[in-house]
Design a protein around this motif. Structure first.
Motif, mmCIF file in Angstrom:
data_model
loop_
_atom_site.group_PDB
_atom_site.id
_atom_site.type_symbol
_atom_site.label_atom_id
_atom_site.label_comp_id
_atom_site.label_asym_id
_atom_site.label_seq_id
_atom_site.Cartn_x
_atom_site.Cartn_y
_atom_site.Cartn_z
ATOM 1 N N THR A 14 7.222 -9.477 0.202
ATOM 2 C CA THR A 14 7.773 -8.173 0.439
ATOM 3 C C THR A 14 6.691 -7.185 0.407
ATOM 4 O O THR A 14 6.506 -6.114 1.092
ATOM 5 N N ALA A 15 6.009 -7.414 -0.723
ATOM 6 C CA ALA A 15 4.680 -6.398 -0.979
ATOM 7 C C ALA A 15 3.859 -6.681 0.266
ATOM 8 O O ALA A 15 3.127 -5.699 0.744
ATOM 9 N N ALA A 16 3.637 -7.738 0.454
ATOM 10 C CA ALA A 16 2.480 -8.170 1.454
ATOM 11 C C ALA A 16 2.786 -7.672 2.809
ATOM 12 O O ALA A 16 1.851 -7.101 3.561
ATOM 13 N N GLU A 17 4.200 -7.558 3.190
ATOM 14 C CA GLU A 17 4.449 -6.967 4.380
ATOM 15 C C GLU A 17 4.369 -5.623 4.450
ATOM 16 O O GLU A 17 3.906 -5.051 5.404
ATOM 17 N N GLU A 18 4.444 -5.010 3.429
ATOM 18 C CA GLU A 18 4.284 -3.583 3.158
ATOM 19 C C GLU A 18 2.783 -3.282 3.322
ATOM 20 O O GLU A 18 2.558 -2.199 4.013
ATOM 21 N N VAL A 19 2.006 -3.786 2.593
ATOM 22 C CA VAL A 19 0.408 -3.440 2.410
ATOM 23 C C VAL A 19 -0.178 -3.803 3.805
ATOM 24 O O VAL A 19 -0.874 -3.182 4.261
ATOM 25 N N PHE A 20 0.130 -5.204 4.519
ATOM 26 C CA PHE A 20 -0.595 -5.377 5.520
ATOM 27 C C PHE A 20 -0.087 -4.960 6.645
ATOM 28 O O PHE A 20 -0.670 -4.538 7.705
ATOM 29 N N GLY A 21 1.168 -4.498 6.705
ATOM 30 C CA GLY A 21 1.869 -3.568 7.801
ATOM 31 C C GLY A 21 1.314 -2.405 7.899
ATOM 32 O O GLY A 21 1.340 -1.872 9.121
ATOM 33 N N ALA A 22 0.833 -1.756 6.800
ATOM 34 C CA ALA A 22 0.331 -0.497 7.057
ATOM 35 C C ALA A 22 -1.166 -0.538 7.121
ATOM 36 O O ALA A 22 -1.805 0.418 7.796
ATOM 37 N N SER A 23 -1.995 -1.573 6.786
ATOM 38 C CA SER A 23 -3.400 -1.824 6.948
ATOM 39 C C SER A 23 -3.848 -3.231 6.973
ATOM 40 O O SER A 23 -3.659 -3.838 5.911
ATOM 41 N N PRO A 24 -4.320 -3.563 8.278
ATOM 42 C CA PRO A 24 -4.749 -4.964 8.484
ATOM 43 C C PRO A 24 -5.899 -5.303 7.466
ATOM 44 O O PRO A 24 -6.100 -6.331 7.266
ATOM 45 N N ALA A 25 -6.544 -4.222 6.992
ATOM 46 C CA ALA A 25 -7.846 -4.572 6.292
ATOM 47 C C ALA A 25 -7.688 -4.613 4.703
ATOM 48 O O ALA A 25 -8.499 -4.703 3.888
ATOM 49 N N ALA A 26 -6.227 -4.610 4.437
ATOM 50 C CA ALA A 26 -5.791 -4.754 2.992
ATOM 51 C C ALA A 26 -6.279 -5.898 2.455
ATOM 52 O O ALA A 26 -6.710 -6.776 2.995
ATOM 53 N N SER A 27 -6.380 -6.146 0.829
ATOM 54 C CA SER A 27 -6.688 -7.083 0.072
ATOM 55 C C SER A 27 -5.602 -7.621 -0.512
ATOM 56 O O SER A 27 -4.471 -7.139 -0.600
ATOM 57 N N THR A 28 -5.407 -9.120 -0.810
ATOM 58 C CA THR A 28 -4.813 -10.012 -1.655
ATOM 59 C C THR A 28 -4.435 -9.034 -2.963
ATOM 60 O O THR A 28 -3.467 -9.172 -3.614
ATOM 61 N N GLU A 29 -5.640 -8.403 -3.305
ATOM 62 C CA GLU A 29 -5.435 -7.651 -4.626
ATOM 63 C C GLU A 29 -4.357 -6.297 -4.496
ATOM 64 O O GLU A 29 -3.586 -6.185 -5.471
ATOM 65 N N ASP A 30 -4.434 -5.900 -3.501
ATOM 66 C CA ASP A 30 -3.431 -4.775 -3.361
ATOM 67 C C ASP A 30 -2.228 -5.463 -3.147
ATOM 68 O O ASP A 30 -1.181 -4.614 -3.640
ATOM 69 N N VAL A 31 -1.953 -6.506 -2.836
ATOM 70 C CA VAL A 31 -0.625 -7.048 -2.644
ATOM 71 C C VAL A 31 0.057 -7.439 -4.090
ATOM 72 O O VAL A 31 0.959 -7.047 -4.538
ATOM 73 N N ALA A 32 -0.836 -7.824 -4.903
ATOM 74 C CA ALA A 32 -0.494 -8.273 -6.085
ATOM 75 C C ALA A 32 -0.127 -7.292 -6.784
ATOM 76 O O ALA A 32 0.863 -6.982 -7.749
ATOM 77 N N LYS A 33 -0.947 -6.178 -6.952
ATOM 78 C CA LYS A 33 -0.658 -4.785 -7.391
ATOM 79 C C LYS A 33 0.842 -4.242 -7.178
ATOM 80 O O LYS A 33 1.650 -3.891 -7.972
ATOM 81 N N LEU A 34 1.010 -4.201 -5.949
ATOM 82 C CA LEU A 34 2.215 -3.608 -5.483
ATOM 83 C C LEU A 34 3.428 -4.495 -5.887
ATOM 84 O O LEU A 34 4.592 -4.045 -6.200
ATOM 85 N N ALA A 35 3.177 -5.828 -6.043
ATOM 86 C CA ALA A 35 4.366 -6.781 -6.414
ATOM 87 C C ALA A 35 4.477 -6.815 -7.854
ATOM 88 O O ALA A 35 5.495 -7.415 -8.228
ATOM 89 N N GLY A 36 3.497 -6.221 -8.536
ATOM 90 C CA GLY A 36 3.362 -6.229 -9.882
ATOM 91 C C GLY A 36 3.294 -7.491 -10.533
ATOM 92 O O GLY A 36 3.886 -8.077 -11.661
#
Lengths: 184, 184
Positions: A14-36
């Motif tokens: 769910t976090a990855a969908e939000e993060v990459f959906g907003a920015s293709p250049a996002a990182s896996t770290e961004d996903v971990a952060k949002l997912a907690g």
């Protein structure tokens, strides 16, 4: 998979969908952060970024396919068809961003995503059939060209970053072309 | 620029249009080979691949803009509008391939291409105005949504690698939506 592992997987997706959906250049770290969760947890579920992106992309397609299947039993087949068409176009921006991230990560959609994509096209075809049988959509429009129009409207809305009102006016033109009694 | 240098420049641009239009991953060497000039000649005219690609992309947009300007004085404004719409969509594949090569080379369209793109949009707007005044296109369709439809039809045809017959059937649906007396 244990229940807590399953929960984590879903939170990551769910976090990855939000993060990459907003920015293709996002990182896996961004996903971990949002997912907690920790980055190690992300990598335990998805050993590579490509695997994570493929899972998110597949989830996206499966959700749309499920929505189409739901709408295939709606009382008003014409309304169901046009509602689904509009939903796909409205969500196209973030879906294309995920596809772009996948390309940037050096991959293309894998077997799961292809299967989900084929399922989506089939479910859309059923919505079209019903809408045609009910008289809401012209019967001389076949799935290949109507699907191309769906993809085109999605890409047109995304490529030109349309305001919602312009997107809706564009869709009104497309819908009018799909209605019966309009062939030239 | 001397006449022979001008000839070489045009030959290089024409070759580059063909080469990159067919494959975004093509090389400057492929262009030199097709143009029948040495690679040094290519680099004399276009010191970087990005400069070559930008020049080709700009040429493409300028040609379409000039075609639109030509059609703006055609006897049948409706026919002129739909002919131009169809031409843009038919040529979209190779145009997008050039844009993709530009992205892959780490650049986006520069000032020249942006100016040519703005000129193309304006020329298309004039074709639309005339077609509306002549009664061939509905007057409640404004340029932003009609232009989005043009981009969308172009991308839809390209993304799904449509057969020409399917593309034409898709365009027939789009055209019907643009005709007057069809608003819902």
């Amino acid at each position: 998979m244990r229940a807590d592992a399953r929960d984590n997987r879903l939170r990551i997706l769910t976090a990855a969908e939000e993060v990459f959906g907003a920015s293709p250049a996002a990182s896996t770290e961004d996903v971990a952060k949002l997912a907690g969760v920790g980055i190690a947890t992300v990598f335990r579920h998805f050993p590579t970024k490509v695997e994570l992106l493929e899972a998110v992309y597949t989830l996206r397609l499966e959700r749309l396919r499920d929505r189409a299947a739901e709408l295939a039993v709606a009382a008003d087949p014409g309304e169901a068809f046009f509602e689904f068409f509009g939903q796909v176009v409205a969500e196209a921006g973030s879906k294309l961003a995920i596809a772009e991230a996948l390309t940037a990560a050096g991959s293309v959609a894998g077997e799961d995503a292809r299967r989900a994509g084929a399922g989506l096209r089939q479910a859309f075809g059923e919505l079209l059939d019903r809408a045609q049988q009910s008289g809401a959509v012209r019967v001389d429009a076949a799935l290949p060209e109507v699907y191309a129009l769906l993809i085109g409207a999605s890409r047109g809305a995304t490529a030109t970053a349309l305001e919602p009102e312009v997107r809706n006016r564009m869709l009104a033109l497309v819908y009018d072309g799909l209605r019966p009694g309009r062939s030239s």
